[in-house]
Design a protein around this motif. Structure first.
Motif, PDB file in Angstrom:
ATOM      1  N   VAL A 292     120.090  35.092  84.010  1.00  0.00           N
ATOM      2  CA  VAL A 292     119.456  33.797  83.782  1.00  0.00           C
ATOM      3  C   VAL A 292     118.496  33.966  82.605  1.00  0.00           C
ATOM      4  CG1 VAL A 292     118.051  31.973  84.768  1.00  0.00           C
ATOM      5  CG2 VAL A 292     119.615  33.253  86.226  1.00  0.00           C
ATOM      6  N   VAL A 293     118.680  33.191  81.547  1.00  0.00           N
ATOM      7  CA  VAL A 293     117.821  33.244  80.366  1.00  0.00           C
ATOM      8  C   VAL A 293     117.178  31.882  80.182  1.00  0.00           C
ATOM      9  CG1 VAL A 293     119.053  35.100  79.209  1.00  0.00           C
ATOM     10  CG2 VAL A 293     119.814  32.779  78.896  1.00  0.00           C
ATOM     11  N   ILE A 294     115.873  31.890  79.902  1.00  0.00           N
ATOM     12  CA  ILE A 294     115.099  30.654  79.753  1.00  0.00           C
ATOM     13  C   ILE A 294     114.379  30.722  78.408  1.00  0.00           C
ATOM     14  CG2 ILE A 294     113.282  29.205  80.710  1.00  0.00           C
ATOM     15  CD1 ILE A 294     113.874  30.479  83.413  1.00  0.00           C
ATOM     16  N   ALA A 295     114.578  29.720  77.599  1.00  0.00           N
ATOM     17  CA  ALA A 295     113.914  29.651  76.282  1.00  0.00           C
ATOM     18  C   ALA A 295     112.507  29.118  76.446  1.00  0.00           C
ATOM     19  CB  ALA A 295     114.721  28.758  75.348  1.00  0.00           C
ATOM     20  N   VAL A 296     111.538  29.778  75.856  1.00  0.00           N
ATOM     21  CA  VAL A 296     110.133  29.378  75.895  1.00  0.00           C
ATOM     22  C   VAL A 296     109.724  28.979  74.484  1.00  0.00           C
ATOM     23  CG1 VAL A 296     107.783  30.063  76.488  1.00  0.00           C
ATOM     24  CG2 VAL A 296     109.712  31.004  77.763  1.00  0.00           C
ATOM     25  N   GLN A 297     109.588  27.719  74.264  1.00  0.00           N
ATOM     26  CA  GLN A 297     109.265  27.202  72.942  1.00  0.00           C
ATOM     27  C   GLN A 297     107.784  26.846  72.849  1.00  0.00           C
ATOM     28  OE1 GLN A 297     111.945  23.919  72.388  1.00  0.00           O
ATOM     29  NE2 GLN A 297     113.780  25.214  72.219  1.00  0.00           N
ATOM     30  N   GLY A 298     107.351  26.603  71.618  1.00  0.00           N
ATOM     31  CA  GLY A 298     105.954  26.197  71.387  1.00  0.00           C
ATOM     32  C   GLY A 298     105.071  27.314  70.836  1.00  0.00           C
ATOM     33  N   ARG A 299     105.637  28.510  70.674  1.00  0.00           N
ATOM     34  CA  ARG A 299     104.845  29.578  70.079  1.00  0.00           C
ATOM     35  C   ARG A 299     104.867  29.430  68.564  1.00  0.00           C
ATOM     36  NH1 ARG A 299     103.663  34.223  72.855  1.00  0.00           N
ATOM     37  NH2 ARG A 299     104.002  35.405  70.930  1.00  0.00           N
ATOM     38  N   ALA A 300     103.794  29.913  67.949  1.00  0.00           N
ATOM     39  CA  ALA A 300     103.687  29.787  66.486  1.00  0.00           C
ATOM     40  C   ALA A 300     104.667  30.709  65.781  1.00  0.00           C
ATOM     41  CB  ALA A 300     102.256  30.103  66.030  1.00  0.00           C
ATOM     42  N   ASP A 301     104.935  31.881  66.398  1.00  0.00           N
ATOM     43  CA  ASP A 301     105.822  32.838  65.755  1.00  0.00           C
ATOM     44  C   ASP A 301     107.291  32.643  66.093  1.00  0.00           C
ATOM     45  OD1 ASP A 301     105.463  33.445  68.372  1.00  0.00           O
ATOM     46  OD2 ASP A 301     105.172  35.604  68.084  1.00  0.00           O
ATOM     47  N   GLY A 302     107.640  31.661  66.915  1.00  0.00           N
ATOM     48  CA  GLY A 302     109.043  31.383  67.237  1.00  0.00           C
ATOM     49  C   GLY A 302     109.248  31.157  68.734  1.00  0.00           C
ATOM     50  N   THR A 303     110.503  31.298  69.126  1.00  0.00           N
ATOM     51  CA  THR A 303     110.892  31.030  70.514  1.00  0.00           C
ATOM     52  C   THR A 303     111.039  32.338  71.268  1.00  0.00           C
ATOM     53  OG1 THR A 303     112.071  29.021  69.864  1.00  0.00           O
ATOM     54  CG2 THR A 303     112.620  29.977  72.003  1.00  0.00           C
TER      55      THR A 303
ATOM     56  N   LEU B  79     121.457  33.263  72.328  1.00  0.00           N
ATOM     57  CA  LEU B  79     121.593  31.809  72.429  1.00  0.00           C
ATOM     58  C   LEU B  79     120.297  31.169  72.886  1.00  0.00           C
ATOM     59  CD1 LEU B  79     125.130  31.455  74.072  1.00  0.00           C
ATOM     60  CD2 LEU B  79     124.490  30.923  71.717  1.00  0.00           C
ATOM     61  N   ALA B  80     119.593  31.819  73.837  1.00  0.00           N
ATOM     62  CA  ALA B  80     118.342  31.263  74.313  1.00  0.00           C
ATOM     63  C   ALA B  80     117.282  31.272  73.237  1.00  0.00           C
ATOM     64  CB  ALA B  80     117.860  32.051  75.533  1.00  0.00           C
ATOM     65  N   ALA B  81     117.332  32.248  72.271  1.00  0.00           N
ATOM     66  CA  ALA B  81     116.364  32.290  71.177  1.00  0.00           C
ATOM     67  C   ALA B  81     116.501  31.085  70.275  1.00  0.00           C
ATOM     68  CB  ALA B  81     116.545  33.588  70.385  1.00  0.00           C
ATOM     69  N   ARG B  82     117.629  30.401  70.335  1.00  0.00           N
ATOM     70  CA  ARG B  82     117.823  29.177  69.546  1.00  0.00           C
ATOM     71  C   ARG B  82     117.345  27.931  70.292  1.00  0.00           C
ATOM     72  NH1 ARG B  82     124.050  30.301  67.534  1.00  0.00           N
ATOM     73  NH2 ARG B  82     123.623  32.322  66.482  1.00  0.00           N
ATOM     74  N   GLY B  83     116.753  28.129  71.474  1.00  0.00           N
ATOM     75  CA  GLY B  83     116.191  27.006  72.208  1.00  0.00           C
ATOM     76  C   GLY B  83     117.062  26.480  73.334  1.00  0.00           C
ATOM     77  N   GLN B  84     118.061  27.259  73.791  1.00  0.00           N
ATOM     78  CA  GLN B  84     118.974  26.805  74.862  1.00  0.00           C
ATOM     79  C   GLN B  84     118.869  27.742  76.056  1.00  0.00           C
ATOM     80  OE1 GLN B  84     123.066  26.677  73.704  1.00  0.00           O
ATOM     81  NE2 GLN B  84     123.778  25.856  75.684  1.00  0.00           N
ATOM     82  N   SER B  85     118.509  27.199  77.222  1.00  0.00           N
ATOM     83  CA  SER B  85     118.441  27.968  78.466  1.00  0.00           C
ATOM     84  C   SER B  85     119.803  27.912  79.144  1.00  0.00           C
ATOM     85  CB  SER B  85     117.371  27.407  79.398  1.00  0.00           C
ATOM     86  OG  SER B  85     116.107  27.450  78.773  1.00  0.00           O
TER      87      SER B  85
ATOM     88  N   VAL C  62     112.048  34.388  74.938  1.00  0.00           N
ATOM     89  CA  VAL C  62     113.133  34.296  75.931  1.00  0.00           C
ATOM     90  C   VAL C  62     112.742  35.118  77.166  1.00  0.00           C
ATOM     91  CG1 VAL C  62     115.560  34.727  76.451  1.00  0.00           C
ATOM     92  CG2 VAL C  62     114.888  33.972  74.163  1.00  0.00           C
ATOM     93  N   ILE C  63     112.893  34.507  78.316  1.00  0.00           N
ATOM     94  CA  ILE C  63     112.683  35.208  79.592  1.00  0.00           C
ATOM     95  C   ILE C  63     114.057  35.436  80.202  1.00  0.00           C
ATOM     96  CG2 ILE C  63     111.650  35.116  81.876  1.00  0.00           C
ATOM     97  CD1 ILE C  63     109.536  33.239  80.747  1.00  0.00           C
ATOM     98  N   ARG C  64     114.348  36.718  80.454  1.00  0.00           N
ATOM     99  CA  ARG C  64     115.658  37.102  81.005  1.00  0.00           C
ATOM    100  C   ARG C  64     115.488  37.695  82.394  1.00  0.00           C
ATOM    101  NH1 ARG C  64     118.584  42.041  80.909  1.00  0.00           N
ATOM    102  NH2 ARG C  64     120.856  41.766  81.010  1.00  0.00           N
ATOM    103  N   ILE C  65     116.252  37.139  83.344  1.00  0.00           N
ATOM    104  CA  ILE C  65     116.203  37.631  84.732  1.00  0.00           C
ATOM    105  C   ILE C  65     117.618  37.993  85.131  1.00  0.00           C
ATOM    106  CG2 ILE C  65     115.657  37.077  87.129  1.00  0.00           C
ATOM    107  CD1 ILE C  65     113.645  35.041  86.087  1.00  0.00           C
ATOM    108  N   VAL C  66     117.777  39.182  85.685  1.00  0.00           N
ATOM    109  CA  VAL C  66     119.070  39.644  86.178  1.00  0.00           C
ATOM    110  C   VAL C  66     118.978  39.829  87.698  1.00  0.00           C
ATOM    111  CG1 VAL C  66     120.822  41.449  86.057  1.00  0.00           C
ATOM    112  CG2 VAL C  66     119.581  40.778  83.992  1.00  0.00           C
ATOM    113  N   VAL C  67     119.878  39.123  88.423  1.00  0.00           N
ATOM    114  CA  VAL C  67     119.919  39.211  89.887  1.00  0.00           C
ATOM    115  C   VAL C  67     121.173  39.995  90.266  1.00  0.00           C
ATOM    116  CG1 VAL C  67     119.941  37.942  92.053  1.00  0.00           C
ATOM    117  CG2 VAL C  67     118.760  36.999  90.069  1.00  0.00           C
ATOM    118  N   PRO C  68     121.033  41.150  90.920  1.00  0.00           N
ATOM    119  CA  PRO C  68     122.224  41.912  91.317  1.00  0.00           C
ATOM    120  C   PRO C  68     123.110  41.130  92.292  1.00  0.00           C
ATOM    121  CG  PRO C  68     120.239  43.250  91.433  1.00  0.00           C
ATOM    122  CD  PRO C  68     119.784  41.845  91.233  1.00  0.00           C
ATOM    123  N   ARG C  69     124.369  41.458  92.267  1.00  0.00           N
ATOM    124  CA  ARG C  69     125.332  40.720  93.108  1.00  0.00           C
ATOM    125  C   ARG C  69     125.038  40.892  94.599  1.00  0.00           C
ATOM    126  NH1 ARG C  69     129.403  38.773  90.101  1.00  0.00           N
ATOM    127  NH2 ARG C  69     129.755  39.646  88.036  1.00  0.00           N
ATOM    128  N   GLN C  70     124.639  42.054  95.037  1.00  0.00           N
ATOM    129  CA  GLN C  70     124.369  42.228  96.465  1.00  0.00           C
ATOM    130  C   GLN C  70     123.186  41.391  96.949  1.00  0.00           C
ATOM    131  OE1 GLN C  70     124.393  44.551  94.172  1.00  0.00           O
ATOM    132  NE2 GLN C  70     122.515  45.799  94.188  1.00  0.00           N
TER     133      GLN C  70
END
Length: 361
Positions: free
Chosen positions: A40-51, A23-29, A53-61
């Protein structure tokens, strides 16, 4: 942390592409939950080859680490702040309540005739100003009362000169009866003036509760005293006394004068042979003295065209009263007759009108 490039390259922690990354690859964080924890996924747009995605996983503890301690610190800090606020409020309230309590106490002392009571100014400026005004008022009242007493005493002393002249004139009268009658009246006036002088010389009011007397003993004594005249005039006396002692906050002399005044009214305003009742009883922590007779009563003056009606018979003592009038105190003849001595007043019907001459004789 993982970075997914548009060409499928994964930088950082190697992880498969999840639906959130798609979903983030389509431009939605967005933020979502996964089995590993918070994703947590963040879409990074503005690249010539496409969008990308930065993915961060925070453990529950790690999400809940330190939360409990933070809440405890906040709660403790809140309690400390509340206690500090209460202490400050108490100190501020004391600076207001204590001076106001002192003002109230001094006001009550002044109301109880303690004219030397003063308040120490304290607290805010407004309360200090009120304290100063109260002290000024107390001092002014004390000065005015002192001036009034001095004026009364001076006036009483000035009355002694005409009294002395009156006594000398009475002694020069030829008729012994007239001389004795006028001398007795002058003596009574002099006693009243002397009492006024003594009262004017008081510099301090009596402390409440310091003056007391036994009402049962005084009333019994005065009824026995007046019973001699009652027997001579054919009056039946009914005495009803509560068991004593009945201590009241009145001086014995004042209470005696009040009882004599009430009993004197019976003899002065009722015909001979009229019975009367004297009752002394407890009433809600107080002592009630009632003198009632069977006489015709006094006629009240009509008001607004209403017919006159007889007043209520009987008297109730509530405060020290004036001594009985000379017309009501014909007991001297009755006592002299009981003692076997000659009485100059004649019959009982003429005794009241000629009491002054009888008392002088």
């Amino acid at each position: 942390m993982s970075v997914f490039l548009p060409d499928g390259t994964v930088l950082g922690a190697q992880a498969p592409r999840t639906p959130a990354v798609a979903l983030a690859a389509r431009g939605q964080s967005l933020t979502g939950e996964s089995a590993a924890g918070r994703e947590v996924v963040i879409a990074v747009q503005g690249r010539a080859d496409g969008t990308g995605v930065i993915r961060i996983v925070v453990p529950r503890q790690e999400l809940t680490a330190g939360v409990t301690r933070a809440w405890l610190v906040l709660a403790l800090l809140g309690v400390v702040l509340v206690l500090i606020g209460l202490a400050v409020a108490d100190r501020l309230a004391r600076t207001l309540v204590r001076p106001i309590s002192d003002l109230s106490a001094v006001s009550h002392r002044l109301a109880n005739a303690e004219l030397d009571a003063r308040v120490v100014p304290a607290g805010p400026a407004e309360l200090r100003e009120v304290a100063g005004a109260l002290n000024h008022l107390a001092g002014r009242i004390q000065v005015l009362l002192l001036q009034e007493r001095e004026q009364v005493a001076d006036l009483s002393h000035r009355l002694r000169t005409p009294l002395t002249a009156l006594r000398l004139e009475a002694e020069s009268l030829r008729d012994p009866d007239d001389a004795a009658r006028i001398t007795a009246a002058a003596d009574g006036l002099e006693r009243a003036v002397t009492g006024l002088i003594q009262q004017a010389r008081w510099r301090r009011a009596p402390v409440p509760g310091a003056v007391a007397s036994d009402a049962e003993a005084i009333v019994a004594d005065r009824v026995a005293f007046w019973s001699v005249l009652a027997e001579d005039t054919g009056r039946a006396v009914h005495l009803d006394l509560a068991p004593g002692p009945l201590t009241v906050g009145v001086a014995a002399d004042d209470l005696t004068a009040a009882v004599d005044a009430l009993l004197g009214n019976v003899f002065a305003h009722t015909p001979d042979g009229t019975p009367f009742t004297v009752r002394l009883a407890r009433d809600d922590g107080e002592v009630l003295l009632t003198v009632a007779d069977e006489g015709p009563g006094c006629r009240r003056a009509p008001s607004s065209g209403a017919p006159a009606r007889p007043a209520r018979r009987g008297s109730a003592w509530t405060s020290p009263a004036a001594p009985p009038s000379p017309a009501a105190a014909g007991w001297s003849c009755a006592r002299a007759r009981k003692a076997g001595r000659r009485c100059c007043c004649g019959s009982a019907r003429r005794r009241s009108a000629r009491h002054s001459r009888c008392a002088a004789g």
